[in-house]
Design an enzyme around this catalytic site. Structure first.
Site, PDB file in Angstrom:
ATOM      1  N   GLU A 198       0.810  -1.213   0.000  1.00 47.54           N
ATOM      2  CA  GLU A 198       0.000   0.000   0.000  1.00 47.54           C
ATOM      3  C   GLU A 198       0.846   1.267   0.000  1.00 47.54           C
ATOM      4  OE1 GLU A 198      -2.388  -3.382   1.176  1.00 47.54           O
ATOM      5  OE2 GLU A 198      -0.499  -2.590   1.973  1.00 47.54           O
TER       6      GLU A 198
ATOM      7  N   HIS B 290     -12.002  -6.240   7.376  1.00 43.09           N
ATOM      8  CA  HIS B 290     -12.812  -5.841   6.218  1.00 43.09           C
ATOM      9  C   HIS B 290     -14.082  -5.117   6.666  1.00 43.09           C
ATOM     10  CE1 HIS B 290     -10.325  -9.246   4.887  1.00 43.09           C
ATOM     11  NE2 HIS B 290     -10.282  -8.620   3.735  1.00 43.09           N
TER      12      HIS B 290
END
Length: 385
Positions: free
Chosen positions: A104, A174
């Protein structure tokens, strides 16, 4: 049956033992089957409970001002927005769309470098829960590039996309809603849509904006939200909240998925309590529309904010304190702010809980607000007497 082993006189009769063993095996299989079926049913029910939508998505009216429309879910509307933008972008091409290493920090850093050259950069982080390794690049590089160079350089053509929010079965990696982390950073814009129509228009606005933007996409709406979306490109203005329903008694504010929850609660309040709710979708978290919210609270005298993120340090606290500081409702009015937490957490049993209880939580606070309203009216009447 007798089976002879060895010499003539020795014999072993094992029929009874075999029958007993077979019977016990049958009982064991039956018990295992029943337990397995029960466990399977339990697992199915648990999965269904985790996956059940905690809201009802109601499609918006088909927009006529943007040309022909097509039925799309939120995921498809995002893809449509990207197609529209890349089709007319001279810096775009097939070679510009590619998979990256699972890093990321590198994804955002690379996007910053591309944006500094003047090209359109759209970085995708899967999911928002994993955006934290890129936090330094966003905070210390993207947000401050223009400032540190005295406006000689910037990465304003950078947009960072990330699936966001609770989905009902995503557990801790998530399900997070990290928008409040980025609301403290001057130099970036943070946007969260509530529907496919809004998602496409707001995403195109982010891409066209000359500031780096973070675009959080409610993952539970990817396929749950379906409506008629314009095929051609259009923009929905940033930093402008939208009043979805006019009201006079209390202002309800939310963003993303939670907008649909408060709309249901507003209907319940009108039906069961006779309370008229003004429903507002904030849409842009940073910089947010102070004027629209304060104007509404000045009219209703009460504010309730609902979001998915944790209570402590949530963006609702910023809205509440701003409304208090502005003093928009006057001294005689009663203002109460309550932040409703809907972020799921793992209980001790390991079961994710929370999403199907969101409306109940908002409803509880709304009844509290309406009760305070009635008590305040009685107090004012006594003062006048």
């Amino acid at each position: 049956m007798v089976r002879r082993r060895g010499g003539g006189g020795g014999s072993v009769c094992w029929t009874r033992r075999k029958m007993a063993a077979v019977a016990m095996l049958g009982l064991a299989r039956t018990a295992l089957h029943r337990n397995g079926a029960r466990l399977a049913r339990s697992a199915v029910m648990t999965t269904a409970q985790r996956s059940v939508a905690h809201f009802t998505f109601v499609p918006e009216p088909e927009p006529a001002q943007y040309g022909p429309t097509q039925k799309m879910n939120l995921f498809q509307s995002i893809t449509s927005a990207l197609d529209n933008v890349l089709a007319k972008d001279p810096t775009a091409g097939k070679e510009r769309v590619f998979n990256t290493p699972l890093c990321e920090q590198g994804i955002v850093g690379f996007g910053i470098g591309v944006a500094v050259t003047g090209a359109t950069a759209i970085a995708e982080i899967q999911f928002a829960d994993y955006i934290f390794p890129a936090f330094d690049q966003i905070v210390n590089e993207a947000a401050k590039y223009r400032y540190r160079s005295g406006n000689l350089f910037d990465c304003g053509s950078l947009t960072i996309r990330a699936p966001w929010g609770c989905v009902g079965h995503g557990s801790l990696y998530h399900s997070q809603s990290p928008e409040a982390f980025f609301s403290h950073i001057p130099g970036v814009k943070v946007v969260i849509p509530r529907s496919p129509i809004q998602a496409k228009g707001l995403l195109i606005s982010c891409i066209e904006d000359k500031n780096p933007c973070i675009f959080f996409e409610p993952k539970i709406l990817y396929r749950a939200a379906v409506e008629q979306v314009p095929v051609e490109a259009y923009q929905v203005p940033l930093s402008q909240a939208e009043v979805l329903e006019e009201g006079s008694d209390v202002t309800l504010v939310a963003w993303g998925t939670q907008v649909h929850v408060i709309r249901e609660v507003a209907s319940m309040a009108q039906e069961k309590l006779g309370v008229s709710c003004e429903v507002i979708d904030l849409r842009t978290i940073l910089p947010w529309d102070v004027e629209t919210i304060c104007k509404s609270v000045a009219k209703t005298g009460r504010l309730l904010i609902s979001h998915e993120a944790p209570i402590t340090g949530g963006f609702a606290a910023e809205i509440s304190s701003t409304v208090q500081d502005e003093g928009v409702a006057g001294e005689a009015a009663f203002i109460a702010q309550r932040v409703v937490q809907s972020q799921p957490h793992c209980c001790g049993s390991g079961v994710t809980c929370g999403p199907d209880q969101r409306a109940d939580t908002v409803w509880m606070y709304l009844k509290w607000l309406s009760g305070e309203r009635e008590r305040e009216r009685e107090r004012l009447m006594e003062c006048h007497i």
